[in-house]
Design an enzyme around this catalytic site. Structure first.
Site, PDB file in Angstrom:
ATOM      1  N   ASN A 232       6.429   7.147  -3.427  1.00 62.51           N
ATOM      2  CA  ASN A 232       6.018   7.208  -4.834  1.00 62.51           C
ATOM      3  C   ASN A 232       5.630   8.652  -5.139  1.00 62.51           C
ATOM      4  O   ASN A 232       4.573   9.112  -4.721  1.00 62.51           O
ATOM      5  CB  ASN A 232       4.835   6.254  -5.050  1.00 62.51           C
ATOM      6  CG  ASN A 232       4.262   6.363  -6.448  1.00 62.51           C
ATOM      7  OD1 ASN A 232       4.829   7.032  -7.319  1.00 62.51           O
ATOM      8  ND2 ASN A 232       3.127   5.718  -6.663  1.00 62.51           N
TER       9      ASN A 232
ATOM     10  N   LYS B 115       4.802   9.905  -7.896  1.00 66.99           N
ATOM     11  CA  LYS B 115       3.835  10.000  -9.008  1.00 66.99           C
ATOM     12  C   LYS B 115       4.311  11.067 -10.001  1.00 66.99           C
ATOM     13  O   LYS B 115       5.520  11.235 -10.160  1.00 66.99           O
ATOM     14  CB  LYS B 115       2.424  10.251  -8.464  1.00 66.99           C
ATOM     15  CG  LYS B 115       2.053   9.217  -7.391  1.00 66.99           C
ATOM     16  CD  LYS B 115       0.600   9.189  -7.032  1.00 66.99           C
ATOM     17  CE  LYS B 115       0.380   8.117  -5.977  1.00 66.99           C
ATOM     18  NZ  LYS B 115      -1.027   7.943  -5.636  1.00 66.99           N
TER      19      LYS B 115
ATOM     20  N   HIS C  70       0.670  -0.447 -10.278  1.00 63.57           N
ATOM     21  CA  HIS C  70       0.013   0.571  -9.438  1.00 63.57           C
ATOM     22  C   HIS C  70      -1.425   0.752  -9.937  1.00 63.57           C
ATOM     23  O   HIS C  70      -1.685   0.686 -11.143  1.00 63.57           O
ATOM     24  CB  HIS C  70       0.782   1.893  -9.519  1.00 63.57           C
ATOM     25  CG  HIS C  70       0.316   2.862  -8.477  1.00 63.57           C
ATOM     26  ND1 HIS C  70      -0.838   3.595  -8.627  1.00 63.57           N
ATOM     27  CD2 HIS C  70       0.809   3.168  -7.250  1.00 63.57           C
ATOM     28  CE1 HIS C  70      -1.030   4.321  -7.535  1.00 63.57           C
ATOM     29  NE2 HIS C  70      -0.038   4.085  -6.684  1.00 63.57           N
TER      30      HIS C  70
ATOM     31  N   GLU D  67      -3.163   3.243 -10.435  1.00 65.89           N
ATOM     32  CA  GLU D  67      -3.344   4.304 -11.441  1.00 65.89           C
ATOM     33  C   GLU D  67      -2.947   3.798 -12.825  1.00 65.89           C
ATOM     34  O   GLU D  67      -3.521   4.215 -13.827  1.00 65.89           O
ATOM     35  CB  GLU D  67      -2.539   5.551 -11.024  1.00 65.89           C
ATOM     36  CG  GLU D  67      -3.211   6.238  -9.843  1.00 65.89           C
ATOM     37  CD  GLU D  67      -2.271   6.919  -8.878  1.00 65.89           C
ATOM     38  OE1 GLU D  67      -1.118   7.205  -9.236  1.00 65.89           O
ATOM     39  OE2 GLU D  67      -2.705   7.170  -7.720  1.00 65.89           O
TER      40      GLU D  67
ATOM     41  N   GLU E  27      -2.427  -1.678  -1.808  1.00 66.08           N
ATOM     42  CA  GLU E  27      -2.964  -0.317  -1.806  1.00 66.08           C
ATOM     43  C   GLU E  27      -4.447  -0.360  -2.178  1.00 66.08           C
ATOM     44  O   GLU E  27      -4.783  -0.446  -3.365  1.00 66.08           O
ATOM     45  CB  GLU E  27      -2.227   0.549  -2.827  1.00 66.08           C
ATOM     46  CG  GLU E  27      -0.746   0.685  -2.565  1.00 66.08           C
ATOM     47  CD  GLU E  27      -0.171   1.941  -3.215  1.00 66.08           C
ATOM     48  OE1 GLU E  27       0.498   2.692  -2.498  1.00 66.08           O
ATOM     49  OE2 GLU E  27      -0.409   2.180  -4.405  1.00 66.08           O
TER      50      GLU E  27
ATOM     51  N   GLY F  79      -4.896   8.765  -1.915  1.00 65.03           N
ATOM     52  CA  GLY F  79      -5.065  10.189  -2.163  1.00 65.03           C
ATOM     53  C   GLY F  79      -6.391  10.739  -1.669  1.00 65.03           C
ATOM     54  O   GLY F  79      -6.780  11.856  -2.007  1.00 65.03           O
TER      55      GLY F  79
ATOM     56  N   SER G 258      -2.819   6.924   1.788  1.00 68.27           N
ATOM     57  CA  SER G 258      -2.934   7.985   2.800  1.00 68.27           C
ATOM     58  C   SER G 258      -2.092   7.730   4.058  1.00 68.27           C
ATOM     59  O   SER G 258      -2.517   8.064   5.163  1.00 68.27           O
ATOM     60  CB  SER G 258      -4.402   8.232   3.160  1.00 68.27           C
ATOM     61  OG  SER G 258      -5.131   8.607   2.000  1.00 68.27           O
TER      62      SER G 258
END
Ligand code: 13P
Length: 260
Positions: free
Chosen positions: A13, A15, A103, A105, A175, A181, A221
Site C-alpha cells: 500500500n 498510500k 483502511h 486512515e 491492521e 507507521g 510495520s
C-alpha cells in the site's frame, strides 16, 4: 501453496506517495529483484495512488510482469454525480484486480463506517475486483483488552449480506492502528490471536469450508526483517505493507520471507 492451499499475498500500500513516473520506476525495480519462482510462490500486488495506475499498468504490460495492482479505495457507487470518486469499472478498465476499503486512515480521516466499507466490498465484487477489506483496533481498544471483539464486529459489518461464495473472494487485512507507521509491530502472537479469531468467526458465519479459503493478511510495520516470523503463524496468509513497500529492496525481502 501453503496453509491449506492459500497462496501467500504480499500487497504494498503506497498510500499518498510517488508520482506516476516514480511509480513506473518502482514497479520495474521491484520486478528486477524477483524471479519467476518467487513470483509464483507468492502473489505480489502494488496499490498505488489512483493517478499512478496507468503508469503501473504500462510497466506491468511492457515487462510482462507477474505483479498485480489495485486501488487504495473504491466508490460504493457504479457511476454518476459523485465528484472525486472512482468507480470499480474504471479500475478494471485499467487492469486492476484488487481494491482496498476500510483502511484505518480512511476510517479515521474520511469517516468510513462499516456500512460504507460493506457497500464498497459489494461494489468491488460487482466489478470483478478482489476486495482487500481492512479491520483493526486503536490503542485504547487494545489497552482495554477489547481488540478481538472489536475487530470481529468490523468483520461482521463489512461482510454483511454477502454469500459464502462472495466471501471466499474477499481478502481481509488485520491492521492494528497502533502498529501502523509507528515501527511498533504487533508480535506474531498478537497478530495470530486476532487473525485466528477472525477465521473462527468466518467459520461460524459460513459453515462449509469458506473460512479455510479466505486469505487474511497482517499489516503494521512489516519489514524484511520481521516478515518470516509473522508468516510462520498458521492463520496469517500475507502482509499489507506500507512504508517498506516504497523500497524495492525491502519489499522484495518481504516477498522472499521464506528464504530468510
Ligand atoms: P506501515 O507498514 O507503514 O506500518 O503501514 C501499514 C499499512 O497501513 C498498510 O496498509
Amino acid at each position: 501453496m501453503t496453509k491449506s492451499g492459500r497462496r501467500p499475498l504480499m500487497a504494498g500500500n503506497w498510500k499518498m506517495n510517488l508520482n506516476w513516473r516514480e511509480a513506473h520506476l518502482l514497479v520495474q525495480q521491484l520486478a528486477a529483484r524477483l524471479n519467476e519462482q518467487q513470483l509464483t510462490d507468492v502473489e505480489v500486488v502494488v496499490l498505488p495512488p489512483f493517478v499512478d495506475l496507468r503508469s503501473v499498468q504500462a510497466a506491468v504490460e511492457e515487462g510482462k510482469l507477474k505483479i498485480g495492482y489495485g486501488s487504495q479505495d473504491i466508490s460504493q457507487h457504479a457511476k454518476g454525480a459523485y465528484t472525486g470518486e472512482i468507480a470499480g469499472s474504471m479500475l478494471t478498465a485499467l487492469g486492476c484486480t484488487y481494491a482496498v476499503m476500510g483502511h484505518s486512515e480512511r476510517r479515521q480521516y474520511h469517516s468510513e463506517s462499516d456500512e460504507i466499507v460493506n457497500a464498497k466490498v459489494q461494489a468491488a465484487l460487482a466489478s470483478g475486483l478482489t476486495p482487500i477489506m481492512c479491520v483493526g483496533e486503536g490503542l485504547d481498544i487494545r489497552e482495554a483488552g477489547n481488540h478481538v471483539e472489536y475487530t470481529v464486529a468490523q468483520l461482521d459489518g463489512g461482510l454483511k449480506g454477502l454469500t459464502a461464495e462472495q466471501v471466499e473472494k474477499v481478502v481481509v487485512a488485520y491492521e492494528p492502528v497502533w502498529a501502523i507507521g509507528t515501527g511498533k509491530t504487533a508480535t506474531p502472537e498478537d497478530a495470530q490471536e486476532v487473525i485466528g479469531a477472525l477465521r473462527k468467526r468466518l467459520a461460524e458465519l459460513y459453515p462449509g469450508g469458506t473460512a479455510d479459503k479466505v486469505r487474511i493478511l497482517y499489516g503494521g510495520s512489516v519489514k524484511g526483517s520481521n516478515a518470516a516470523g509473522i508468516m510462520a503463524k498458521p492463520d496469517i496468509d500475507g502482509a499489507l505493507v506500507g512504508g517498506a513497500a516504497l523500497d524495492a529492496e525491502d519489499f522484495s525481502k518481504i516477498v522472499c520471507f521464506s528464504e530468510n
